[in-house]
Design an enzyme around this catalytic site. Structure first.
Site, PDB file in Angstrom:
ATOM      1  CG  ASP A  46       5.814  -1.655  -0.356  1.00  0.00           C
ATOM      2  OD1 ASP A  46       5.078  -2.300  -1.121  1.00  0.00           O
ATOM      3  OD2 ASP A  46       5.366  -0.973   0.587  1.00  0.00           O
ATOM      4  CE1 TYR A  51       3.201   3.866   3.814  1.00  0.00           C
ATOM      5  CE2 TYR A  51       4.953   2.992   2.455  1.00  0.00           C
ATOM      6  CZ  TYR A  51       3.828   2.794   3.224  1.00  0.00           C
ATOM      7  OH  TYR A  51       3.359   1.517   3.407  1.00  0.00           O
TER       8      TYR A  51
END
Ligand code: NAP
Length: 282
Positions: A46, A51
């Site tokens: 994930d 990110y």
């Protein structure tokens, strides 16, 4: 046996119930962390545009010597790209960074109801395009509240395959989860151990002692028995291994109920409230 079960999504796709989360893993450490997780046995990663480590995820899969088709990959649309052309460009960039021509699951990361004139509906319709052209096998949302899900149901043609929301014993988020159960939206529980904050709880500790497992295993097993999908994050090899060993023991119904009773409602959130969250990264 420690085989990870799969869950069937409302579009017929199968998702491994346990995966590996990479939030807050620095970009230059991600390939190694992902490779380690895959070597331990995880087959579901994930990540998110936010990110900034999608490139490392793709690299880690290749470094592990696995074929693209052997790993289930999720990523998420970043908050600054909700307008249709921006979302299209961002999705192209996600595929490029991962080094793949399709993604298993693509999510709207946050609904941002106070931005974009409250329009997350056209953003969702752009994700429908990605599913339509086959580059996203499944599409879903993250941090959507019941009102947001109802609006998609009323105004669009596709029910999200998943809703990825904060869930752990201090914030059971059961109203949103119940809507998912009633409408075929699978719940993915983010920050499943509340970034470690629930591990010292006396009830968690008692159940851990009674089962002979660690506090993290007990909490992750609680999620599994409630039917949610989880992807704990760790850069510590022993913990990555520990978090994967969830399928050779069971909690009693009483233990599951005792953990659920730790819920603190809104006070138990570790992350922001999706009705107010309006962060756009630089
Ligand atoms: N959609 C969203 O808005 C959203 C928001 C947050 C998270 N997520 C997703 O959910 C995933 C998991 O959530 P998270 O990373 O916030 O938190 P988490 O998985 O609940 O907790 C991670 C933290 O717990 C520690 N830890 C991990 N396993 C442990 C163990 N067995 N014993 C003790 N400590 C342990 C890790 O430390 P070390 O790494 O130092 O070992 C890290 O500090 C993310 O990686 C991301 O994929 C999504």
């Amino acid at each position: 046996m420690n085989t990870v079960p799969t869950i069937e999504l409302n579009d017929g796709a199968q998702i491994p119930q346990l995966g590996f989360g990479v939030f807050q893993i620095p970009p230059d450490e991600t390939a190694n962390a992902v490779k380690t997780a895959l070597q331990i046995g995880y087959r579901h990663i994930d990540t998110a545009e936010m990110y900034q480590n999608e490139r490392g995820v793709g690299q880690g899969i290749r470094d592990a010597g696995l074929d693209r088709t052997e790993v289930y990959i999720t990523s998420k649309l970043n908050n600054g790209f909700h307008r249709r052309d921006d979302a299209r460009r961002a999705f192209d960039d996600t595929l490029k960074a991962l080094g793949t021509d399709y993604i298993d699951l693509f999510l709207i990361h946050w609904p941002l109801p106070t931005l974009y004139d409250g329009d997350f509906v056209s953003t969702w319709q752009t994700l429908e395009e990605f599913k339509g052209d086959g580059r996203a096998r499944s599409i879903g949302v993250s941090n959507f509240q019941v009102d947001h899900l109802k609006r998609l149901a009323q105004e669009t043609d596709t029910i999200p395959a998943v809703n990825q929301i904060e869930v752990h014993p201090y914030f059971t988020n059961d109203t949103v989860r119940a809507y998912g159960v009633d409408h075929g939206v699978a719940t993915e529980a983010w920050s499943p151990i509340a970034q470690g904050q629930v591990l010292g709880d006396p009830v968690v500790q008692r159940v851990a002692e009674a089962t002979g497992r660690t506090p993290a295993q007990v909490v992750l097993r609680w999620h599994i028995q409630r039917g949610d999908i989880v992807f704990p994050k760790s850069v510590t090899v022993e913990r990555v291994r520990e978090n994967f060993a969830l399928f050779d023991f069971e909690l009693t119904d009483a233990d599951v109920a005792a953990l659920t009773a730790l819920d603190k409602g809104e006070a138990g959130r570790t992350g922001p409230n999706p009705d107010q969250f309006d962060y756009i990264p630089d």
